[in-house]
Scaffold this motif. Sequence first.
Motif, PDB file in Angstrom:
ATOM      1  N   VAL A 179       0.841  -1.197   0.000  1.00  0.00           N
ATOM      2  CA  VAL A 179       0.000   0.000   0.000  1.00  0.00           C
ATOM      3  C   VAL A 179       0.877   1.248   0.000  1.00  0.00           C
ATOM      4  N   GLY A 180       0.861   1.979  -1.101  1.00  0.00           N
ATOM      5  CA  GLY A 180       1.578   3.244  -1.170  1.00  0.00           C
ATOM      6  C   GLY A 180       0.721   4.364  -0.595  1.00  0.00           C
ATOM      7  N   ILE A 181       1.357   5.293   0.120  1.00  0.00           N
ATOM      8  CA  ILE A 181       0.629   6.397   0.753  1.00  0.00           C
ATOM      9  C   ILE A 181       1.318   7.712   0.444  1.00  0.00           C
ATOM     10  N   SER A 182       0.615   8.613  -0.250  1.00  0.00           N
ATOM     11  CA  SER A 182       1.151   9.964  -0.418  1.00  0.00           C
ATOM     12  C   SER A 182       0.742  10.760   0.823  1.00  0.00           C
ATOM     13  N   ILE A 183       1.675  11.512   1.374  1.00  0.00           N
ATOM     14  CA  ILE A 183       1.520  12.056   2.725  1.00  0.00           C
ATOM     15  C   ILE A 183       0.605  13.263   2.815  1.00  0.00           C
ATOM     16  N   GLY A 184       0.325  13.912   1.669  1.00  0.00           N
ATOM     17  CA  GLY A 184      -0.570  15.066   1.713  1.00  0.00           C
ATOM     18  C   GLY A 184       0.087  16.288   2.320  1.00  0.00           C
ATOM     19  N   ASP A 185      -0.725  17.210   2.786  1.00  0.00           N
ATOM     20  CA  ASP A 185      -0.240  18.466   3.370  1.00  0.00           C
ATOM     21  C   ASP A 185       0.306  18.204   4.775  1.00  0.00           C
ATOM     22  N   LEU A 186       1.601  18.402   4.945  1.00  0.00           N
ATOM     23  CA  LEU A 186       2.247  18.119   6.239  1.00  0.00           C
ATOM     24  C   LEU A 186       1.769  19.036   7.358  1.00  0.00           C
ATOM     25  N   ASN A 187       1.184  20.172   7.014  1.00  0.00           N
ATOM     26  CA  ASN A 187       0.646  21.080   8.030  1.00  0.00           C
ATOM     27  C   ASN A 187      -0.795  20.747   8.401  1.00  0.00           C
ATOM     28  N   GLY A 188      -1.361  19.739   7.746  1.00  0.00           N
ATOM     29  CA  GLY A 188      -2.725  19.313   8.036  1.00  0.00           C
ATOM     30  C   GLY A 188      -2.743  18.040   8.858  1.00  0.00           C
ATOM     31  N   ILE A 189      -3.881  17.344   8.848  1.00  0.00           N
ATOM     32  CA  ILE A 189      -4.037  16.148   9.678  1.00  0.00           C
ATOM     33  C   ILE A 189      -3.644  14.867   8.954  1.00  0.00           C
ATOM     34  N   GLY A 190      -3.230  14.975   7.682  1.00  0.00           N
ATOM     35  CA  GLY A 190      -2.876  13.775   6.920  1.00  0.00           C
ATOM     36  C   GLY A 190      -1.877  12.872   7.607  1.00  0.00           C
ATOM     37  N   PRO A 191      -0.690  13.388   7.980  1.00  0.00           N
ATOM     38  CA  PRO A 191       0.287  12.517   8.655  1.00  0.00           C
ATOM     39  C   PRO A 191      -0.259  11.878   9.925  1.00  0.00           C
ATOM     40  N   GLU A 192      -1.084  12.618  10.648  1.00  0.00           N
ATOM     41  CA  GLU A 192      -1.638  12.083  11.894  1.00  0.00           C
ATOM     42  C   GLU A 192      -2.553  10.891  11.627  1.00  0.00           C
ATOM     43  N   VAL A 193      -3.464  11.005  10.665  1.00  0.00           N
ATOM     44  CA  VAL A 193      -4.392   9.899  10.423  1.00  0.00           C
ATOM     45  C   VAL A 193      -3.668   8.695   9.810  1.00  0.00           C
ATOM     46  N   VAL A 194      -2.603   8.953   9.056  1.00  0.00           N
ATOM     47  CA  VAL A 194      -1.800   7.853   8.516  1.00  0.00           C
ATOM     48  C   VAL A 194      -1.127   7.084   9.648  1.00  0.00           C
ATOM     49  N   LEU A 195      -0.440   7.814  10.522  1.00  0.00           N
ATOM     50  CA  LEU A 195       0.288   7.168  11.621  1.00  0.00           C
ATOM     51  C   LEU A 195      -0.660   6.470  12.597  1.00  0.00           C
ATOM     52  N   LYS A 196      -1.806   7.080  12.863  1.00  0.00           N
ATOM     53  CA  LYS A 196      -2.778   6.453  13.769  1.00  0.00           C
ATOM     54  C   LYS A 196      -3.324   5.161  13.183  1.00  0.00           C
ATOM     55  N   THR A 197      -3.541   5.144  11.889  1.00  0.00           N
ATOM     56  CA  THR A 197      -4.071   3.943  11.225  1.00  0.00           C
ATOM     57  C   THR A 197      -3.129   2.761  11.403  1.00  0.00           C
ATOM     58  N   PHE A 198      -1.838   2.995  11.233  1.00  0.00           N
ATOM     59  CA  PHE A 198      -0.883   1.888  11.284  1.00  0.00           C
ATOM     60  C   PHE A 198      -0.237   1.725  12.656  1.00  0.00           C
ATOM     61  N   GLU A 199      -0.694   2.516  13.618  1.00  0.00           N
ATOM     62  CA  GLU A 199      -0.295   2.277  15.004  1.00  0.00           C
ATOM     63  C   GLU A 199      -0.878   0.939  15.469  1.00  0.00           C
ATOM     64  N   ASP A 200      -1.996   0.553  14.873  1.00  0.00           N
ATOM     65  CA  ASP A 200      -2.620  -0.744  15.140  1.00  0.00           C
ATOM     66  C   ASP A 200      -1.858  -1.816  14.354  1.00  0.00           C
ATOM     67  N   ASN A 201      -1.107  -2.649  15.043  1.00  0.00           N
ATOM     68  CA  ASN A 201      -0.257  -3.652  14.391  1.00  0.00           C
ATOM     69  C   ASN A 201      -1.044  -4.666  13.561  1.00  0.00           C
ATOM     70  N   ARG A 202      -2.338  -4.793  13.839  1.00  0.00           N
ATOM     71  CA  ARG A 202      -3.145  -5.738  13.066  1.00  0.00           C
ATOM     72  C   ARG A 202      -3.237  -5.311  11.607  1.00  0.00           C
ATOM     73  N   MET A 203      -3.093  -4.012  11.345  1.00  0.00           N
ATOM     74  CA  MET A 203      -3.123  -3.537   9.957  1.00  0.00           C
ATOM     75  C   MET A 203      -1.957  -4.111   9.153  1.00  0.00           C
ATOM     76  N   LEU A 204      -0.844  -4.351   9.848  1.00  0.00           N
ATOM     77  CA  LEU A 204       0.348  -4.853   9.164  1.00  0.00           C
ATOM     78  C   LEU A 204       0.239  -6.337   8.820  1.00  0.00           C
ATOM     79  N   GLU A 205      -0.804  -6.996   9.332  1.00  0.00           N
ATOM     80  CA  GLU A 205      -1.080  -8.371   8.938  1.00  0.00           C
ATOM     81  C   GLU A 205      -1.835  -8.416   7.609  1.00  0.00           C
ATOM     82  N   LEU A 206      -2.435  -7.269   7.241  1.00  0.00           N
ATOM     83  CA  LEU A 206      -3.224  -7.192   6.014  1.00  0.00           C
ATOM     84  C   LEU A 206      -2.425  -6.641   4.840  1.00  0.00           C
ATOM     85  N   CYS A 207      -1.457  -5.786   5.158  1.00  0.00           N
ATOM     86  CA  CYS A 207      -0.734  -5.104   4.082  1.00  0.00           C
ATOM     87  C   CYS A 207       0.588  -4.557   4.609  1.00  0.00           C
TER      88      CYS A 207
END
Length: 347
Positions: A10-38
């Motif tokens: 899964v490729g992820i473009s980071i979006g606007d670094l001054n916005g919430i993009g990086p936060e929602v990306v990091l929060k999503t993959f803070e859950d290790n179960r996501m890494l079992e899927l992709c």
Amino acid sequence: MVKKGENIIVGISIGDLNGIGPEVVLKTFEDNRMLELCTPIIFANVKIMSFLKKNLNLDSNLQGIDNLEQIVLGKINVLNVWKEGVNLEFGKNDSTVGKYAIKSFQTATKALKEKSIDVLITAPINKYNIQSEDFKFPGHTDYLDKELSGSALMLMIHEKLKIGLLTDHIPVNEISKHLTPELLERKTDTIHKTLEQDFGITRPKIAILGLNPHSGDNGVIGNEEEAIIKPTIKKMFDQGKMVFGPYASDSFFGSLQHEKYDAILAMYHDQGLIPFKTLSFGKGVNFTAGLNRIRTSPDHGTAYEIAGKGIANHDSFKEAVYLALDIYKNRNEYQELTKKPLKAKQN
């Protein structure tokens, strides 16, 4: 390239670094179960992502890589698209930050084209600060339509609700100029094929909204329905597609008619997006249908007002990842099922 096996990249473009993009990306993959899927690859810079992780007090291990050959399965990879530092000021509309958002997006799109990644998830950008001599597109969809094969259509998805747009980022006073039988038929065909190959729906039912109030009242309020929309719907229906309408948009959703159809085609951006976000905001996903590669994104923007505060809801981004994975699997299955069988060799 590392052998992927069953692990979807899964490729992820980071979006606007001054916005919430990086936060929602990091929060999503803070859950290790996501890494079992992709296996995620964030197109950014590992030092910046580490800074943001620390600033937001998030617990996730980042794997910095300098090229796609170094991908580590089951880890959060961060591809160093640039090496220099970037000054961040949360909540600020900054053209310099916008340039890095586009650098991330263009690099990720190239990887998608070359099949170095399987799907692309795009974090939110600011459509104003990304504009430059090298990038003159209203947003992600228009650029992907140019770079990839097919004809892009913005399809908003939440559970059983799917709303596509005939026209997207154009001024309201130009909508009727773009409405043609050819465009209406092409966009409907895109939705029809998408429902079959990406969602596994056979003989999908599609509703089409009218352009004018009350769908024109038989020509009393505009004639686009009588001259263009109705004849085109009849043509497609006669060809065997389950296409219905045009429906007056003001009552269509309030009367729950949308629940009877597999997808809805709206004539313009707000006609489709207002009811969609009212019914599903924070959990919906934007899918770019009609292209030969898969791209999804959350249904929200940069949310500058809460950026850097650690309170952004990442549900929509997580749903964008789930949807991309599902579509990837469904599309592969569809392609296998619809392959033409080899002709038996003649003795």
